[in-house]
Design a protein around this motif. Structure first.
Motif, mmCIF file in Angstrom:
data_model
loop_
_atom_site.group_PDB
_atom_site.id
_atom_site.type_symbol
_atom_site.label_atom_id
_atom_site.label_comp_id
_atom_site.label_asym_id
_atom_site.label_seq_id
_atom_site.Cartn_x
_atom_site.Cartn_y
_atom_site.Cartn_z
ATOM 1 N N ASP A 189 0.850 -1.196 0.000
ATOM 2 C CA ASP A 189 0.000 0.000 0.000
ATOM 3 C C ASP A 189 0.881 1.240 0.000
ATOM 4 N N VAL A 190 1.380 1.587 -1.176
ATOM 5 C CA VAL A 190 2.251 2.752 -1.330
ATOM 6 C C VAL A 190 1.397 3.939 -1.765
ATOM 7 N N GLU A 191 1.351 4.955 -0.928
ATOM 8 C CA GLU A 191 0.551 6.138 -1.246
ATOM 9 C C GLU A 191 1.379 7.256 -1.875
ATOM 10 N N LYS A 192 2.682 7.234 -1.620
ATOM 11 C CA LYS A 192 3.536 8.291 -2.154
ATOM 12 C C LYS A 192 4.898 7.690 -2.530
ATOM 13 N N LEU A 193 5.341 8.017 -3.727
ATOM 14 C CA LEU A 193 6.661 7.591 -4.193
ATOM 15 C C LEU A 193 7.569 8.807 -4.268
ATOM 16 N N ILE A 194 8.703 8.755 -3.587
ATOM 17 C CA ILE A 194 9.703 9.827 -3.636
ATOM 18 C C ILE A 194 10.967 9.252 -4.262
ATOM 19 N N LYS A 208 0.703 10.150 -10.341
ATOM 20 C CA LYS A 208 -0.265 11.237 -10.354
ATOM 21 C C LYS A 208 0.236 12.358 -9.457
ATOM 22 N N LYS A 209 -0.218 13.551 -9.751
ATOM 23 C CA LYS A 209 0.235 14.724 -8.990
ATOM 24 C C LYS A 209 -0.134 14.575 -7.520
ATOM 25 N N GLY A 210 0.866 14.783 -6.681
ATOM 26 C CA GLY A 210 0.657 14.656 -5.246
ATOM 27 C C GLY A 210 1.049 13.306 -4.708
ATOM 28 N N SER A 211 1.262 12.323 -5.625
ATOM 29 C CA SER A 211 1.672 10.988 -5.190
ATOM 30 C C SER A 211 3.087 10.632 -5.641
ATOM 31 N N PHE A 212 3.586 11.342 -6.643
ATOM 32 C CA PHE A 212 4.917 11.046 -7.181
ATOM 33 C C PHE A 212 5.778 12.306 -7.111
ATOM 34 N N PHE A 213 6.916 12.190 -6.410
ATOM 35 C CA PHE A 213 7.848 13.310 -6.250
ATOM 36 C C PHE A 213 9.219 12.887 -6.751
ATOM 37 N N PHE A 214 9.859 13.784 -7.472
ATOM 38 C CA PHE A 214 11.156 13.493 -8.092
ATOM 39 C C PHE A 214 12.141 14.545 -7.602
ATOM 40 N N ILE A 215 13.134 14.123 -6.822
ATOM 41 C CA ILE A 215 14.102 15.047 -6.230
ATOM 42 C C ILE A 215 15.304 15.200 -7.162
ATOM 43 N N ILE A 216 15.578 16.443 -7.550
ATOM 44 C CA ILE A 216 16.718 16.750 -8.409
ATOM 45 C C ILE A 216 17.660 17.703 -7.678
ATOM 46 N N GLY A 217 18.866 17.886 -8.228
ATOM 47 C CA GLY A 217 19.818 18.769 -7.556
ATOM 48 C C GLY A 217 21.023 19.087 -8.397
ATOM 49 N N ARG A 218 22.013 19.667 -7.763
ATOM 50 C CA ARG A 218 23.190 20.196 -8.460
ATOM 51 C C ARG A 218 24.078 19.115 -9.062
ATOM 52 N N ASN A 219 23.921 17.867 -8.639
ATOM 53 C CA ASN A 219 24.701 16.774 -9.218
ATOM 54 C C ASN A 219 23.950 16.033 -10.315
ATOM 55 N N GLU A 263 3.623 12.539 -14.038
ATOM 56 C CA GLU A 263 2.956 13.606 -13.307
ATOM 57 C C GLU A 263 3.780 14.039 -12.086
ATOM 58 N N ALA A 264 5.080 13.795 -12.134
ATOM 59 C CA ALA A 264 5.931 14.056 -10.973
ATOM 60 C C ALA A 264 5.963 15.537 -10.602
ATOM 61 N N ILE A 265 5.993 15.794 -9.312
ATOM 62 C CA ILE A 265 6.307 17.121 -8.785
ATOM 63 C C ILE A 265 7.794 17.101 -8.454
ATOM 64 N N ALA A 322 10.309 18.437 2.554
ATOM 65 C CA ALA A 322 9.336 19.183 1.750
ATOM 66 C C ALA A 322 8.448 18.236 0.948
ATOM 67 N N ALA A 323 9.044 17.168 0.407
ATOM 68 C CA ALA A 323 8.251 16.187 -0.340
ATOM 69 C C ALA A 323 7.319 15.419 0.586
ATOM 70 N N LEU A 324 7.810 15.069 1.751
ATOM 71 C CA LEU A 324 6.984 14.338 2.717
ATOM 72 C C LEU A 324 5.813 15.193 3.209
ATOM 73 N N ALA A 325 6.056 16.493 3.358
ATOM 74 C CA ALA A 325 5.042 17.384 3.932
ATOM 75 C C ALA A 325 3.983 17.809 2.929
ATOM 76 N N PHE A 326 4.238 17.601 1.648
ATOM 77 C CA PHE A 326 3.287 18.048 0.627
ATOM 78 C C PHE A 326 2.039 17.174 0.687
ATOM 79 N N ASN A 327 0.890 17.795 0.939
ATOM 80 C CA ASN A 327 -0.344 17.036 1.143
ATOM 81 C C ASN A 327 -1.357 17.172 0.034
#
Length: 552
Positions: free
Chosen positions: A286-291, A320-331, A348-350, A420-425
């Motif tokens: 039961d995965v509700e959010k993928l980071i 879908k928006k709000g369930s998938f987050f993609f972390i990017i950065g300087r590397n 639909e990644a944020i 920030a990704a965890l807190a996004f509701n």
């Protein structure tokens, strides 16, 4: 059989002389190498002339050609690196190890959101660990960074932060770029720690003695990290030296965290097998959010990306928006930029974090060309990767939610990006693409809402990487050029209100006002330019325009 001592001494002298002969090259030989580089680029890599013109490249070559006889030996590879870095593609370079072959300071620097700090250091210099860098060789660090930047093949500011900062620790580079006045095996840094400012002189050490991975220190018997408490390692720093990728299920919040730090296959598991295992877990739990975290991913083989994209597209419950987050950065670079492009196009990644280190479309896949006399290797890119249409090309991929870390965050094992990704509701009320939102308001004629939202976006730290001044100006000028004078004037007037100190915006606005015969307003705009920068080139132009308008 015992060798006579005199014979041993003789052979040692011969070896020493041969070594010395191989390490010294005449000015004429350096000239040959420089011409070889110039000819090779023009004959086999002319397509690289995108960000620098062939004429400017040749002018830089001629300048170095005349300077070579007066340069010290160690300066020439640095200057050659600057020539190659004119192309501003990270794959096209003379490597760091080449310009730093004579050694570097025993420190690892990291650019946090509150300054540049000594993130790691050799134990012999422990008193400097965690200090903020104020000056290099007596020069303010901001000025030193500007001087070394031409040596770095920086595609953007993020590349410079991730891969260029280490050049600041190389005495040869510091001298060649005149950060320090003369060649030296030691460099003094002005530091601040615990409220005290002090100078500390570091000796040069061999590169092999510096212990880092992915830009962070790896503690060992000789090396310290400013992140002293290793009992609580943030997820993005776990398994850095033993796994390219892993995932962990945060069962209480039903969040699946994935960190992928390479697009190459790991020795123990291919990426395809990893993706299969990852999606099998998602399907069975039961995965509700993928980071998905690629902030430390410097690339690899982008043909591996397709398996991830296919798997995500086949799972709308997580894509879908709000369930998938993609972390990017300087590397985030190279093949991982390709992955980021695909994530932006097909999912639909944020996106959360910092911008990437790579241009959206870029030259990669470099060939190694060897200069004939110095044997210096030059990596020159030949493959153009265009995942996005030309009009969508950007210096970098911008996160929807901008977050970075302070030095305190780092040493206390906090991760504000993941938080920030965890807190996004909820996506309700959150604008993922502010420029698209403002464009829609403009088309709908909702002018007051447009003005209010534009002002909010321009000063919202979550959108700090959007260059609203540039974006607005491009739109306004494009409308003017296409004959849409009034809409273009409106946009330029709006951006001048948001950025009242921008001379370029004021000049565009004044031109639009002239075209609309708003001469009084145009004169006022030109006068504002003169007041802001009385000695600038546009001040002279503005004075001439005012004179012409008054005559008319």
């Amino acid at each position: 059989m015992k060798t006579p001592s005199r014979l041993i001494i003789f052979f040692m002298l011969v070896i020493s002389m041969l070594s010395h002969a191989q390490s010294t090259i005449s000015s004429e030989e350096w000239h040959e190498d420089l011409r070889y580089l110039q000819t090779t680029v023009h004959e086999h890599y002319p397509f690289l002339f995108k960000k620098v013109s062939a004429a400017d490249f040749d002018a830089a070559v001629e300048k170095l050609y005349t300077e070579i006889p007066a340069l010290e030996y160690h300066e020439i590879p640095v200057k050659l690196a600057s020539i190659v870095s004119l192309f501003e593609y990270g794959h096209t370079q003379i490597t760091f190890s080449t310009v730093a072959k004579n050694g570097a300071l025993p420190v690892n620097l990291y650019h946090f959101n509150d300054g540049i700090y000594i993130e790691g250091v050799q134990k012999a210099h422990e008193k400097t660990l965690g200090a903020k860098v104020l000056k290099v060789g007596g020069m303010p660090v901001e000025d030193a960074l500007k001087l070394i930047r031409p040596v770095v093949p920086a595609e953007n500011d993020q590349y410079f932060k991730a891969y260029g900062l280490r050049f600041l620790t190389v005495p040869d580079v510091l001298h060649a770029q005149r950060v320090i006045p003369k060649a030296s095996n030691e460099v003094t840094l002005t530091l601040e720690k615990d409220g005290k400012v002090f100078d500390y002189t570091f000796p040069k050490v061999e590169l092999k003695d510096i212990s880092t991975s992915y830009g962070f220190s790896v503690p060992n018997d000789l090396w310290l990290s400013s992140r002293r408490d290793m009992s609580k390692i943030p997820l993005y720093l776990r398994h850095l030296n033993d796994k390219y990728y892993f995932f962990e299920f945060l069962s209480e919040s039903k969040v699946l965290y994935v960190r992928q730090s390479s697009v190459f296959n790991d020795e123990s598991e291919t990426l395809k097998d990893f993706y299969d295992r990852l999606f099998a877990f998602i399907d069975a739990n039961d995965v509700e959010k993928l980071i998905y975290d690629v902030r430390l991913n410097g690339g690899g083989n982008n043909y591996n990306n397709i398996h991830l994209i296919k798997g995500l597209m086949a799972r709308p419950q997580i894509n879908k928006k709000g369930s998938f987050f993609f972390i990017i950065g300087r590397n985030t670079f190279s093949a991982c930029q390709n992955l980021t492009n695909d994530i932006g196009t097909f999912t639909e990644a944020i996106m959360v974090g910092e911008p990437t280190a790579e241009n959206v479309n870029f030259y990669g896949d470099a060939r190694r060309e060897v200069l004939p006399n110095s044997s210096i290797s030059v990596n020159l890119s030949y493959a153009w990767w265009q995942d996005k249409p030309a009009w969508e090309n950007k210096d970098w991929t911008i996160p929807h939610i901008a977050v970075d870390a302070s030095f305190k965050d780092y040493i206390t094992n906090q991760d504000p990006v993941l938080e920030a990704a965890l807190a996004f509701n909820s996506v309700d009320g959150f604008i993922l693409d502010p420029m698209q939102h403002l464009t829609q308001l403009f088309i709908a004629g909702k002018i007051e809402e447009l003005k209010n939202d534009a002002a909010k976006f321009a000063h919202n730290p979550e959108y700090s990487y959007y260059n609203f001044e540039e974006e607005f100006s491009i739109v306004g000028n494009r409308l003017i050029q296409n004959g849409n004078l009034e809409p273009g004037h409106f946009i330029l007037e709006l951006v001048s209100e948001l950025f009242p100190e921008s001379i370029s915006v004021l000049y565009s606005l004044a031109n639009a006002q002239e075209l609309l015969k708003l001469n009084a307003k145009a004169i006022a705009s030109y006068k504002r330019i003169i007041a802001l920068d009385p000695d600038g080139s546009l001040a002279t132009v503005s004075q001439n325009r005012i004179k012409k308008l008054k005559e008319d």
